[in-house]
Design a protein around this motif. Structure first.
Motif, PDB file in Angstrom:
ATOM      1  N   ARG A   7      -3.813  -2.621 -18.396  1.00 37.71           N
ATOM      2  CA  ARG A   7      -4.960  -3.512 -18.635  1.00 37.71           C
ATOM      3  C   ARG A   7      -6.229  -2.692 -18.733  1.00 37.71           C
ATOM      4  N   VAL A   8      -7.070  -3.020 -19.665  1.00 40.45           N
ATOM      5  CA  VAL A   8      -8.335  -2.322 -19.835  1.00 40.45           C
ATOM      6  C   VAL A   8      -9.235  -2.520 -18.617  1.00 40.45           C
ATOM      7  N   TYR A   9      -8.970  -3.573 -17.844  1.00 42.17           N
ATOM      8  CA  TYR A   9      -9.756  -3.865 -16.644  1.00 42.17           C
ATOM      9  C   TYR A   9      -9.358  -2.996 -15.448  1.00 42.17           C
ATOM     10  N   ASP A  10      -8.194  -2.341 -15.527  1.00 44.91           N
ATOM     11  CA  ASP A  10      -7.759  -1.460 -14.445  1.00 44.91           C
ATOM     12  C   ASP A  10      -8.564  -0.165 -14.497  1.00 44.91           C
ATOM     13  N   THR A  18      -4.563   9.922 -23.380  1.00 46.94           N
ATOM     14  CA  THR A  18      -5.371   9.333 -24.445  1.00 46.94           C
ATOM     15  C   THR A  18      -5.378   7.824 -24.275  1.00 46.94           C
ATOM     16  N   ARG A  19      -6.581   7.257 -24.160  1.00 49.10           N
ATOM     17  CA  ARG A  19      -6.737   5.822 -23.919  1.00 49.10           C
ATOM     18  C   ARG A  19      -7.110   5.118 -25.228  1.00 49.10           C
ATOM     19  N   VAL A  20      -6.245   4.178 -25.651  1.00 49.52           N
ATOM     20  CA  VAL A  20      -6.429   3.494 -26.923  1.00 49.52           C
ATOM     21  C   VAL A  20      -6.461   1.986 -26.699  1.00 49.52           C
ATOM     22  N   LEU A  21      -7.575   1.358 -27.024  1.00 47.89           N
ATOM     23  CA  LEU A  21      -7.677  -0.100 -26.954  1.00 47.89           C
ATOM     24  C   LEU A  21      -6.979  -0.682 -28.169  1.00 47.89           C
ATOM     25  N   ASP A  34     -17.491   2.293 -19.258  1.00 47.48           N
ATOM     26  CA  ASP A  34     -16.458   2.083 -18.237  1.00 47.48           C
ATOM     27  C   ASP A  34     -15.044   2.122 -18.822  1.00 47.48           C
ATOM     28  N   ALA A  35     -14.904   1.725 -20.077  1.00 45.84           N
ATOM     29  CA  ALA A  35     -13.572   1.698 -20.699  1.00 45.84           C
ATOM     30  C   ALA A  35     -13.016   3.102 -20.931  1.00 45.84           C
ATOM     31  N   ARG A  36     -13.891   4.052 -21.134  1.00 45.77           N
ATOM     32  CA  ARG A  36     -13.493   5.454 -21.367  1.00 45.77           C
ATOM     33  C   ARG A  36     -12.408   5.570 -22.434  1.00 45.77           C
ATOM     34  N   LEU A  37     -12.700   5.019 -23.596  1.00 47.82           N
ATOM     35  CA  LEU A  37     -11.733   5.010 -24.690  1.00 47.82           C
ATOM     36  C   LEU A  37     -11.775   6.296 -25.496  1.00 47.82           C
ATOM     37  N   ASP A  38     -10.618   6.652 -26.014  1.00 48.43           N
ATOM     38  CA  ASP A  38     -10.529   7.725 -26.992  1.00 48.43           C
ATOM     39  C   ASP A  38     -10.453   7.131 -28.399  1.00 48.43           C
ATOM     40  N   ALA A  39      -9.967   5.889 -28.491  1.00 46.23           N
ATOM     41  CA  ALA A  39      -9.862   5.218 -29.786  1.00 46.23           C
ATOM     42  C   ALA A  39      -9.790   3.708 -29.567  1.00 46.23           C
TER      43      ALA A  39
END
Length: 124
Positions: A7-10, A18-21, A34-39
């Motif tokens: 979950r993106v909320y975790d 690599t964090r991908v939404l 806060d999301a710290r996305l890579d993509a």
């Protein structure tokens, strides 16, 4: 190493790699910092019509999965985004890190990210 969903909320962790939404809409209450996305690959998410039809109803999960996979197979923009995701995963496999698919749904079992992960790993 591999692919996981979360979950993106975790809280982000070092094991996420690599964090991908993979949601079409930005999750409520989460800042981009806060999301710290890579993509953010919006196009791999279900279409708005399919998402509304499903409404995260567990009884519709199997039919939703079939319809979602059909979208992943046939929509040109979606296919390009799936290929981009596969490229990210391949790079992570070479560097021996994880790719984490982030989603906003509440249920860790009834969400499109689980179906997407299986789809991408299966090479469909």
């Amino acid at each position: 190493m591999g692919i996981q969903i979360k979950r993106v909320y975790d809280e982000p962790s070092s094991s996420d790699g690599t964090r991908v939404l993979v949601d079409r809409l930005w999750p409520r209450g989460v800042s981009k910092e806060d999301a710290r996305l890579d993509a953010w690959l919006k196009q791999v998410a279900p279409s708005p019509d399919l998402r509304r039809w499903w409404d995260h109803d567990p009884a519709r999960l199997e039919e939703f999965g079939a319809r979602y996979r059909a979208e992943l197979d046939t929509e040109p923009e979606t296919a390009a985004a799936v290929q981009e995701l596969r490229t990210l995963i391949t790079c992570d496999e070479r560097t021996k890190t994880t790719t984490t698919l982030l989603y906003g749904a509440r249920d860790p079992k009834v969400n499109h990210a689980a179906i997407l992960a299986e789809y991408v790993i299966g090479g469909a």
